[in-house]
Design an enzyme around this catalytic site. Sequence first.
Site, PDB file in Angstrom:
ATOM      1  N   HIS A  88      -7.732   1.668  12.760  1.00  0.00           N
ATOM      2  CA  HIS A  88      -6.819   1.185  11.725  1.00  0.00           C
ATOM      3  C   HIS A  88      -7.603   0.630  10.525  1.00  0.00           C
ATOM      4  O   HIS A  88      -7.305   0.944   9.367  1.00  0.00           O
ATOM      5  CB  HIS A  88      -5.919   0.099  12.332  1.00  0.00           C
ATOM      6  CG  HIS A  88      -4.819  -0.358  11.429  1.00  0.00           C
ATOM      7  ND1 HIS A  88      -4.009  -1.422  11.751  1.00  0.00           N
ATOM      8  CD2 HIS A  88      -4.398   0.064  10.219  1.00  0.00           C
ATOM      9  CE1 HIS A  88      -3.136  -1.615  10.784  1.00  0.00           C
ATOM     10  NE2 HIS A  88      -3.352  -0.725   9.845  1.00  0.00           N
ATOM     11  N   GLU A  91      -9.144   3.428   8.655  1.00  0.00           N
ATOM     12  CA  GLU A  91      -8.153   4.104   7.811  1.00  0.00           C
ATOM     13  C   GLU A  91      -8.039   3.399   6.455  1.00  0.00           C
ATOM     14  O   GLU A  91      -7.973   4.039   5.405  1.00  0.00           O
ATOM     15  CB  GLU A  91      -6.798   4.123   8.518  1.00  0.00           C
ATOM     16  CG  GLU A  91      -5.662   4.695   7.691  1.00  0.00           C
ATOM     17  CD  GLU A  91      -4.370   3.911   7.849  1.00  0.00           C
ATOM     18  OE1 GLU A  91      -3.788   3.513   6.822  1.00  0.00           O
ATOM     19  OE2 GLU A  91      -3.940   3.701   9.007  1.00  0.00           O
ATOM     20  N   GLU A 164     -10.464  -5.594   3.874  1.00  0.00           N
ATOM     21  CA  GLU A 164      -9.416  -4.881   4.603  1.00  0.00           C
ATOM     22  C   GLU A 164      -9.352  -5.275   6.075  1.00  0.00           C
ATOM     23  O   GLU A 164      -8.283  -5.264   6.679  1.00  0.00           O
ATOM     24  CB  GLU A 164      -9.619  -3.368   4.479  1.00  0.00           C
ATOM     25  CG  GLU A 164      -9.530  -2.847   3.062  1.00  0.00           C
ATOM     26  CD  GLU A 164      -8.139  -3.022   2.469  1.00  0.00           C
ATOM     27  OE1 GLU A 164      -7.144  -2.819   3.191  1.00  0.00           O
ATOM     28  OE2 GLU A 164      -8.055  -3.387   1.274  1.00  0.00           O
ATOM     29  N   GLU A 198      -1.678  -7.983   8.595  1.00  0.00           N
ATOM     30  CA  GLU A 198      -0.656  -7.001   8.961  1.00  0.00           C
ATOM     31  C   GLU A 198      -0.354  -7.077  10.451  1.00  0.00           C
ATOM     32  O   GLU A 198       0.817  -7.089  10.869  1.00  0.00           O
ATOM     33  CB  GLU A 198      -1.131  -5.587   8.609  1.00  0.00           C
ATOM     34  CG  GLU A 198      -0.156  -4.505   9.025  1.00  0.00           C
ATOM     35  CD  GLU A 198      -0.719  -3.096   8.918  1.00  0.00           C
ATOM     36  OE1 GLU A 198      -0.020  -2.166   9.346  1.00  0.00           O
ATOM     37  OE2 GLU A 198      -1.846  -2.934   8.438  1.00  0.00           O
TER      38      GLU A 198
END
Length: 1015
Positions: A88, A91, A164, A198
């Site tokens: 993830h 990505e 990120e 997230e």
Amino acid sequence: MLRNATNAAKGAAKKAVTELSQYPKPGEKLHGFTLVRTKHVPELELTALHLQHDKTGADYLHIARDDSNNVFSIGFKTNPPDDTGVPHILEHTTLCGSEKYPIRDPFFKMLPRTLSNFMNAFTASDHTFYPFATTNAQDFQNLMSVYMDATLHPLLKKTDFTQEGWRIGPENPRAAAAEGEAKPEDSKLVFKGVVYNEMKGQMSDAGYLFYIRFQDSMFPSINNSGGDPQKITDLTYEQLKNFHAEHYHPSNAKVLTYGDMPLADHLKEVDARLSVFEKIKADLEHKRPIDLSGGPRVVTVFGPVDPLADPDKQYKTSVSWTTGETSDVIESFSLSILEKLLMDGYGSPIYKGLIEAGLGTDFSPNAGYDSHGAVGIFSVGLTGVQATNVEKVKGEVQKILQDIRQKGFDRSKIDGYLHQLELGLKHKTANFGMGIVQRLKSSWFKGTDPFDSLAWNDVVRGFETRMAEGGYLEGLMDKYLMNENTLTFTMAPSATYGEELAKEEDERLAAKIMEATREAGGESEARSFFAQRELALLEEQGKSNTQDLSCLPTVYVKDIPREKERIEVRNDKTQGVETQWREAPTNGLTYFRAINKLENLPDELRALIPLFTDAIMRLGTKDMTMEQLEDMIKLKTGGISIGYHSTVSPKDFHQASEGIALRGMALDRNVPVMLELIQKLILETNFDSPEAAKHIRQLLEAASDGVVNDIASSGHAYARRAAEAGLTRDAWLTEQVAGLTQVKLITSLAGRPDTDRYDDIIAKLKQIQQFALAGSNMRFALTCGSDSVGTNTSALANFNSSRPSEAVSFPASRTQTSTRDIKAFYPLPYQVYYGGLALPTVSYTHADVAPLQILSQLLTHKHLHHEIREKGGAYGGGAYMKGLEGLFGFYSYRDPNPQNTLSIIRNAGRWAVDKQWEDQDLEEAKISVFQGIDAPKSVNTEGMDQFVAGITENMKQKRRVELLDVTKDQVREAAQKYIVEVLEKQAERVVFLGKKQEWVDGTWTVREMNVKGEE
């Protein structure tokens, strides 16, 4: 004659795209690829070509179809080695810059430089893929270049990983660094990172948590690809780089293209990108579930309490079996039919035996047949279960299955599902290509032949052949379900779950800080390191908006036509009722819509229309059970729906109209039956049935169960809706039936004592039943082929003549005034926040709407994404302009820092006024707007803006020209007039959802949601 010639030319082009003679023969080579095999699939009007890259072995699937909405996807097998979420996070970081495009965040920088109608990336359980869709050939080449360079040659800078993925840093680094101005909380060290926040948001969702923990138990060999926040902070930068090197390689890749663009052009570009690599061994392992052949297994985990659901019905439990290899597409299809026969609809035996019997309120998130793995999983489960009923569920499931096994299956029910499949093939959607990608990718990566997955008719024929042998579905039950080889998985509620999660994070953070302290030689040195790294990241992020983007490809506004082909509709009357006709090729389908406008609808009735529309699809009539009605709907229609409708006037956004909306789709020959069914459901539903109160309670409990999770999945939309409700009548109406107000009503009704028979509610539902189809304010719209207009006119006339003709009238009521709080906060048990700020602007036909639409794109792409997501760590944030509704707004999603976000939003208007906009900025904003305007539309949506809201083709054309001609001065003027000055007048409305903290002071109105049966 000319029209016939044009059609003939189109037919010839269609033949050229899908005609196998246009392509090499299997075994022949083309641009570095060898064609392995081909297959024409007439029922889907496509030809599939499977190729393999000669040098690297990369798999390539091209689907040729006469469809201008072309799709590209590149994907990689990414079995996660642990729960750190490395697939993830990778990505995300691959999209942060690449060798050919060495700028920060080229993926997001491309969003306003493309006319694509879809751009995204997805991390699945064991693969990651990157798809886009566009109708523009140059745009396709541009995006393919960006996507392939991003995935195969990313920069993977450490700052991208910390931004990120995860990092530790002071809560407010700039404030912490300011001499004499810092507060203690500014310097508090916290975990940060886009993916980290997230997944914290995801873990707040009890439904997601149940599903992911079930997967952990059923597939212990497949780790959590999204990442568990408790493990994400174990991931190192080196591990991320190594994972990319091992997995993002052409030998481990699958490429898919779809549409009418030339295959040869695609292959040239892809070959040039792949040929710089040498072949390596691909990751071909297909992870398998646990072996249940040794007998039953039981797993119990703990999860959060849902504060809006019944406190005595908080358990979730399921029983699961493993089935066969999903590469057997006929058996897999058959199991999906079996699942529908057992569980689909209120009349299904498992629904009646479990939910109607009161063992639970709804099916669990994992319920049904799951074919996403190499081995299928069949699960039956419930949410909203009482503690005393948890152990009863498995026994009841087995009893129901035994009973069904003995009785067998009604062939007409099977025919109903096959009819739905037929209609699905006939219904031509604008995003057919993306649907193909989504359907093929998962199975392709797990070893299923994509040609088998595409061959619908072959699969159905295979199913029918096995059915003809007799006892086929019953045999599948014997083979897989009639045994004790089960996994019973239960999530029990824990009142301390949230506290324990927070405590674990505090302890993990303290351990990480201690570790950093040892490495740095002291605590002050460690804190200095974290603070300096955060400031350095902010400085790098700050360069994002000033960097040279000339290396990125783009399309141009000059390529956007100033005039769009108009959608022709015809208006006439059916027995005096206004009727709009859209005649177009529909493949033998008719699409029906109707709106029954209601004047002075009382608030207490409006609020119950969603329950009414649910109830008429649940209770049955005096002469037909719901099971019989559901069977008829499946056999004769492609679906029907009844719902609440409201819209504003395009000429005055303060004026709103409302009513009941009807929708349906059917084969032309079945339109009369479809209309009869709509009428029967509305007028004949039996609210006086002895079972009515029980069924209504079950509907309310199902709607209330998991509502906290439902809000979290789109929390920013709820926040926006609540904020907008204080500004216009239409927004207030929408919020009443689809916002937090509706949630509060439904949870309150569900919380009534078990002895309550809902007499007051049923009386109001019967009132709605009386006026839903009545009166003289009905309008119809039909989309169909020209050859079916005559028969549809007759069917429509019969429908209209048989509905109640008496006028609908309610006493004139005082129109609700927008007196909602300027700042409202809704306490909800989330680890992150969702927010919205809304402002009133002007009506659709006003010339200022165009610059406001451009302004929303400029603010999102040039300012808010950078400040709220990149710097602030939220998963998303931006601005929007609702052109029809006359509302401008801002939002943030899964936001760890709402105070900072609110400050950014409040200053955004002034930022836009002071900004020296470049021509390229406006160019990109216009392209962004036209992505949506010029996106392909499905035939059933054509003409609907005019029917639903009164937006004419002339209005659209005027808006189109205004958008193309927006100037920098107009943008600044719009920002000053509609943001800066409106905020100065305190005419805005702000709403945030999340955990109540000290910053929610006396200036906020706190609106509690925890009602639990209060009136």
